[in-house]
Design a protein around this motif. Sequence first.
Motif, short mmCIF file in Angstrom:
data_model
loop_
_atom_site.label_atom_id
_atom_site.label_comp_id
_atom_site.label_asym_id
_atom_site.label_seq_id
_atom_site.Cartn_x
_atom_site.Cartn_y
_atom_site.Cartn_z
N CYS A 27 -33.96 13.67 -22.74
CA CYS A 27 -33.12 12.57 -23.20
C CYS A 27 -33.37 12.33 -24.69
O CYS A 27 -34.51 12.17 -25.12
N HIS A 29 -32.73 9.78 -26.28
CA HIS A 29 -33.02 8.37 -26.53
C HIS A 29 -34.49 8.04 -26.27
O HIS A 29 -35.16 7.48 -27.12
N CYS A 30 -35.00 8.41 -25.11
CA CYS A 30 -36.37 8.03 -24.76
C CYS A 30 -37.31 9.22 -24.61
O CYS A 30 -38.51 9.05 -24.45
N CYS A 59 -33.68 7.04 -18.74
CA CYS A 59 -33.42 5.62 -18.96
C CYS A 59 -31.99 5.22 -18.68
O CYS A 59 -31.67 4.05 -18.63
#
Length: 71
Positions: A27, A29-30, A59
């Motif tokens: 991911c 993002h995380c 997430c």
Amino acid sequence: MNRLQRLATGMFGPGVERESRQWLVECGHCGHTDSVWDLGGIRYKASGTKRLPGRRGGCGHPSMRVVYRLP
Ligand SMILES: [Zn+2]
């Protein structure tokens, strides 16, 4: 194992699962990772990295995900 994975394993043998588990989807993002196999996909006899948009797993935040193979 889903239908696609069973079909691919039947055609190419158990190496499909082994290799698909070495491919991770990270991911953007995380940083959470899942293997391609665990996400219900297959990746076999492939190389390089690729990016795809999505929000599955981790997430749940929409972001670009990076698909790469463990060294
Ligand atoms: Zn995430």
